[in-house]
Motif scaffolding. Structure first.
Motif, PDB file in Angstrom:
ATOM      1  N   ARG A   1     -29.045 -26.711  -3.857  1.00  0.00           N
ATOM      2  CA  ARG A   1     -30.163 -25.039  -5.108  1.00  0.00           C
ATOM      3  C   ARG A   1     -31.333 -26.533  -5.602  1.00  0.00           C
ATOM      4  NH1 ARG A   1     -30.585 -22.355  -9.276  1.00  0.00           N
ATOM      5  NH2 ARG A   1     -31.348 -20.165  -8.989  1.00  0.00           N
ATOM      6  N   ASN A   2     -30.594 -27.211  -6.806  1.00  0.00           N
ATOM      7  CA  ASN A   2     -31.094 -28.031  -7.649  1.00  0.00           C
ATOM      8  C   ASN A   2     -32.318 -28.741  -6.513  1.00  0.00           C
ATOM      9  OD1 ASN A   2     -29.831 -27.653  -9.647  1.00  0.00           O
ATOM     10  ND2 ASN A   2     -28.326 -29.140  -9.304  1.00  0.00           N
ATOM     11  N   ALA A   3     -32.135 -29.762  -5.182  1.00  0.00           N
ATOM     12  CA  ALA A   3     -32.827 -30.192  -3.998  1.00  0.00           C
ATOM     13  C   ALA A   3     -33.899 -29.143  -3.561  1.00  0.00           C
ATOM     14  CB  ALA A   3     -32.310 -30.643  -2.999  1.00  0.00           C
ATOM     15  N   LEU A   4     -34.009 -28.132  -4.001  1.00  0.00           N
ATOM     16  CA  LEU A   4     -34.317 -26.762  -3.595  1.00  0.00           C
ATOM     17  C   LEU A   4     -36.015 -26.703  -4.890  1.00  0.00           C
ATOM     18  CD1 LEU A   4     -36.239 -24.652  -1.857  1.00  0.00           C
ATOM     19  CD2 LEU A   4     -34.338 -23.375  -2.355  1.00  0.00           C
ATOM     20  N   LEU A   5     -35.092 -26.419  -5.947  1.00  0.00           N
ATOM     21  CA  LEU A   5     -35.769 -26.377  -6.641  1.00  0.00           C
ATOM     22  C   LEU A   5     -37.217 -27.869  -7.123  1.00  0.00           C
ATOM     23  CD1 LEU A   5     -32.996 -25.543  -8.996  1.00  0.00           C
ATOM     24  CD2 LEU A   5     -35.371 -23.987  -8.625  1.00  0.00           C
ATOM     25  N   LYS A   6     -36.012 -28.954  -7.254  1.00  0.00           N
ATOM     26  CA  LYS A   6     -37.129 -30.100  -6.832  1.00  0.00           C
ATOM     27  C   LYS A   6     -38.189 -29.999  -5.851  1.00  0.00           C
ATOM     28  CE  LYS A   6     -33.703 -33.450  -8.640  1.00  0.00           C
ATOM     29  NZ  LYS A   6     -34.122 -33.740 -10.502  1.00  0.00           N
ATOM     30  N   GLN A   7     -38.050 -29.654  -4.571  1.00  0.00           N
ATOM     31  CA  GLN A   7     -38.840 -29.463  -3.807  1.00  0.00           C
ATOM     32  C   GLN A   7     -40.087 -28.501  -4.413  1.00  0.00           C
ATOM     33  OE1 GLN A   7     -37.122 -27.557   0.052  1.00  0.00           O
ATOM     34  NE2 GLN A   7     -38.966 -28.660   0.988  1.00  0.00           N
ATOM     35  N   ILE A   8     -39.640 -27.415  -4.966  1.00  0.00           N
ATOM     36  CA  ILE A   8     -40.713 -25.899  -4.877  1.00  0.00           C
ATOM     37  C   ILE A   8     -41.669 -27.333  -6.032  1.00  0.00           C
ATOM     38  CG2 ILE A   8     -41.236 -24.122  -6.281  1.00  0.00           C
ATOM     39  CD1 ILE A   8     -38.037 -22.998  -5.211  1.00  0.00           C
ATOM     40  N   ALA A   9     -40.668 -27.711  -7.410  1.00  0.00           N
ATOM     41  CA  ALA A   9     -41.736 -28.482  -7.961  1.00  0.00           C
ATOM     42  C   ALA A   9     -42.504 -29.793  -7.504  1.00  0.00           C
ATOM     43  CB  ALA A   9     -41.159 -29.215  -9.099  1.00  0.00           C
ATOM     44  N   LEU A  10     -42.255 -30.013  -6.374  1.00  0.00           N
ATOM     45  CA  LEU A  10     -43.039 -31.070  -5.886  1.00  0.00           C
ATOM     46  C   LEU A  10     -44.579 -30.647  -4.847  1.00  0.00           C
ATOM     47  CD1 LEU A  10     -43.683 -34.158  -5.382  1.00  0.00           C
ATOM     48  CD2 LEU A  10     -41.925 -33.567  -3.227  1.00  0.00           C
ATOM     49  N   THR A  11     -43.847 -29.182  -4.531  1.00  0.00           N
ATOM     50  CA  THR A  11     -44.637 -28.882  -3.435  1.00  0.00           C
ATOM     51  C   THR A  11     -45.776 -27.370  -3.684  1.00  0.00           C
ATOM     52  OG1 THR A  11     -43.201 -27.046  -2.610  1.00  0.00           O
ATOM     53  CG2 THR A  11     -43.173 -29.491  -1.248  1.00  0.00           C
ATOM     54  N   ARG A  12     -44.928 -27.560  -4.653  1.00  0.00           N
ATOM     55  CA  ARG A  12     -45.378 -25.961  -4.997  1.00  0.00           C
ATOM     56  C   ARG A  12     -45.420 -25.030  -4.317  1.00  0.00           C
ATOM     57  NH1 ARG A  12     -45.746 -27.455 -10.423  1.00  0.00           N
ATOM     58  NH2 ARG A  12     -46.511 -29.329 -10.683  1.00  0.00           N
ATOM     59  N   ARG A  13     -44.616 -24.934  -3.860  1.00  0.00           N
ATOM     60  CA  ARG A  13     -44.303 -24.132  -3.233  1.00  0.00           C
ATOM     61  C   ARG A  13     -42.990 -22.900  -2.985  1.00  0.00           C
ATOM     62  NH1 ARG A  13     -45.298 -25.515   3.225  1.00  0.00           N
ATOM     63  NH2 ARG A  13     -45.009 -23.417   3.893  1.00  0.00           N
ATOM     64  N   TYR A  14     -43.311 -21.628  -2.958  1.00  0.00           N
ATOM     65  CA  TYR A  14     -41.083 -21.290  -3.675  1.00  0.00           C
ATOM     66  C   TYR A  14     -41.776 -20.203  -2.767  1.00  0.00           C
ATOM     67  CZ  TYR A  14     -38.824 -17.985  -6.120  1.00  0.00           C
ATOM     68  OH  TYR A  14     -37.585 -17.037  -6.832  1.00  0.00           O
ATOM     69  N   ASP A  15     -40.176 -19.642  -2.548  1.00  0.00           N
ATOM     70  CA  ASP A  15     -40.028 -18.990  -1.417  1.00  0.00           C
ATOM     71  C   ASP A  15     -38.222 -18.114  -1.275  1.00  0.00           C
ATOM     72  OD1 ASP A  15     -38.359 -17.887   1.623  1.00  0.00           O
ATOM     73  OD2 ASP A  15     -39.131 -19.751   2.393  1.00  0.00           O
ATOM     74  N   PRO A  16     -38.870 -16.982  -2.288  1.00  0.00           N
ATOM     75  CA  PRO A  16     -37.919 -16.643  -2.974  1.00  0.00           C
ATOM     76  C   PRO A  16     -36.294 -16.032  -1.893  1.00  0.00           C
ATOM     77  CG  PRO A  16     -39.885 -15.137  -3.381  1.00  0.00           C
ATOM     78  CD  PRO A  16     -39.796 -16.301  -2.057  1.00  0.00           C
ATOM     79  N   SER A  17     -37.052 -16.043  -0.234  1.00  0.00           N
ATOM     80  CA  SER A  17     -35.494 -15.456   0.626  1.00  0.00           C
ATOM     81  C   SER A  17     -34.774 -16.480   0.899  1.00  0.00           C
ATOM     82  CB  SER A  17     -36.523 -15.202   2.022  1.00  0.00           C
ATOM     83  OG  SER A  17     -37.013 -15.865   2.451  1.00  0.00           O
ATOM     84  N   LEU A  18     -35.411 -18.095   0.900  1.00  0.00           N
ATOM     85  CA  LEU A  18     -34.260 -19.387   1.169  1.00  0.00           C
ATOM     86  C   LEU A  18     -33.692 -19.832  -0.159  1.00  0.00           C
ATOM     87  CD1 LEU A  18     -34.249 -21.664   2.697  1.00  0.00           C
ATOM     88  CD2 LEU A  18     -36.082 -22.708   1.391  1.00  0.00           C
ATOM     89  N   LEU A  19     -34.408 -19.155  -1.635  1.00  0.00           N
ATOM     90  CA  LEU A  19     -33.789 -19.265  -2.951  1.00  0.00           C
ATOM     91  C   LEU A  19     -32.514 -18.417  -2.812  1.00  0.00           C
ATOM     92  CD1 LEU A  19     -33.430 -21.174  -5.439  1.00  0.00           C
ATOM     93  CD2 LEU A  19     -34.460 -19.665  -6.356  1.00  0.00           C
TER      94      LEU A  19
END
Length: 367
Positions: A161-179
């Motif tokens: 989950r933390n890796a996904l949060l870092k990826q969201i911050a890096l790419t500015r792309r947020y996928d609520p279903s994946l989270l």
């Protein structure tokens, strides 16, 4: 359960050692730095697959050597069992029970339970919540093999989950279903851990209070409280409400990985307002309650290791402690101390026989 003997090869400051123990009280005496604590740590390795003080296995190898070996014979539940631990530089640690290597070290945890009390334990009071969670997890893991597996799975989900949060911050792309998938995994595992911690604390707090009152003769009022965000709010609600904060900080800010144990003395923080003696009594009560808890749920007595136990204890508390562990059927005990005469006098006064070993610069012999 008791440890009959132990053999060391190139472990810390010992080139080799071969010791045979009594079923009751075994005491290592010698000057500071002679290697008394290293003997306790070797016993800790046999029981829990690791050092009590240093998580890096290769650093336990004697200087200029390539490997260390620890071997011990236990008598447990009417059977003799041989445990072997070997570490070679740049290789995987080997751990064997009756000459058969474990597929995973976690399978060994809890088979040969152990409780250790050391000056190092002050970290439980003085350091952050991670130390207190580690203490709590260590106690539960020795009585519940599934708990250790749950912890490892939870930590893996947390990393994802933390890796996904870092990826969201890096790419500015947020996928609520994946989270949401990561949230569901974390919640399911976290809730099981939370329930086990709650059940543990219900038993444990009562045991702790009994031992603290005995040690101090009811001289002080202390409290031990389990603090968790999940006490007041469901885990899934916590994750949902903190998502914006989590995205900003790029890490999961709520969950059982934030749990803590709160220690207080007369309703004030023990860390700030407790004397060294009061803190020491608190820690000893914590560990003796651990011993009683493990014995209750395992059905036999763990080993009890007391490292420099007389440091910072006044004579009254010191005698109360020795009276307690020696006369209340605590099973096999290992003690280190710098004062040979002090130890002999204490055990003579309470009329308990002991087996004495003298330690001197990496050498140890029966006294």
């Amino acid at each position: 359960m008791w440890l009959k003997n132990i053999t060391l090869l190139n472990f810390k400051n010992y080139a080799d050692a071969d010791l045979h123990f009594s079923k009751t009280v075994n005491v290592f005496v010698g000057n500071n730095g002679a290697g008394k604590t290293n003997l306790l740590d070797a016993i800790h390795y046999l029981c829990l697959c690791k050092s009590y003080f240093n998580p890096i296995d290769s650093q336990q190898i004697k200087t200029a050597e390539e490997l260390f070996l620890i071997q011990g014979d236990f008598h447990r539940q009417e059977k003799n069992e041989k445990i072997t631990c070997g570490v070679k530089k740049n290789q995987k640690k080997q751990f064997k029970r009756n000459k058969k290597e474990y597929d995973k070290l976690a399978s060994h945890i809890g088979l040969f339970p152990l409780v250790m009390i050391s000056p190092y334990d002050v970290n439980i009071i003085m350091d952050g919540s991670e130390e207190r969670r580690r203490f709590m997890d260590n106690v539960i893991s020795q009585t519940d093999a599934a708990y250790l597996d749950e912890l490892m799975v939870y930590n893996r989900h947390l990393l994802n989950r933390n890796a996904l949060l870092k990826q969201i911050a890096l790419t500015r792309r947020y996928d609520p279903s994946l989270l949401e998938i990561f949230n569901e995994q974390l919640v399911a595992c976290g809730n099981r851990i939370f329930e086990k911690r709650k059940l543990f604390m219900q038993d444990y707090i009562e045991l702790f209070n009994t031992y603290y009152q005995f040690l101090t003769e009811d001289a002080e009022t202390v409290d031990l409280t389990y603090q968790s965000q999940l006490n007041d709010t469901s885990f899934d609600t916590l994750l949902s409400s903190s998502i914006e904060k989590d995205k900003i900080l790029e890490r999961t800010t709520t969950g059982i990985h934030k749990d803590d144990l709160i220690f207080s003395l007369r309703e004030m923080p023990l860390k700030k307002f407790g004397s060294q003696g009061q803190q020491k009594s608190f820690l000893i009560a914590l560990k003796l309650a651990q011993y009683a808890y493990v014995e209750k749920y395992k059905g036999f007595k763990p080993l009890l290791l007391l490292d420099d136990i007389f440091d910072k204890l006044d004579d009254r508390r010191m005698h109360k402690l020795m009276e307690m562990v020696s006369h209340h059927d605590f099973g096999q005990i290992f003690i280190t101390d710098t004062g040979k005469e002090r130890v002999i006098n204490i055990f003579n006064e309470i009329k308990v026989p002991l087996t004495l070993f003298e330690v001197n610069n990496g050498g140890v012999q029966h006294a």
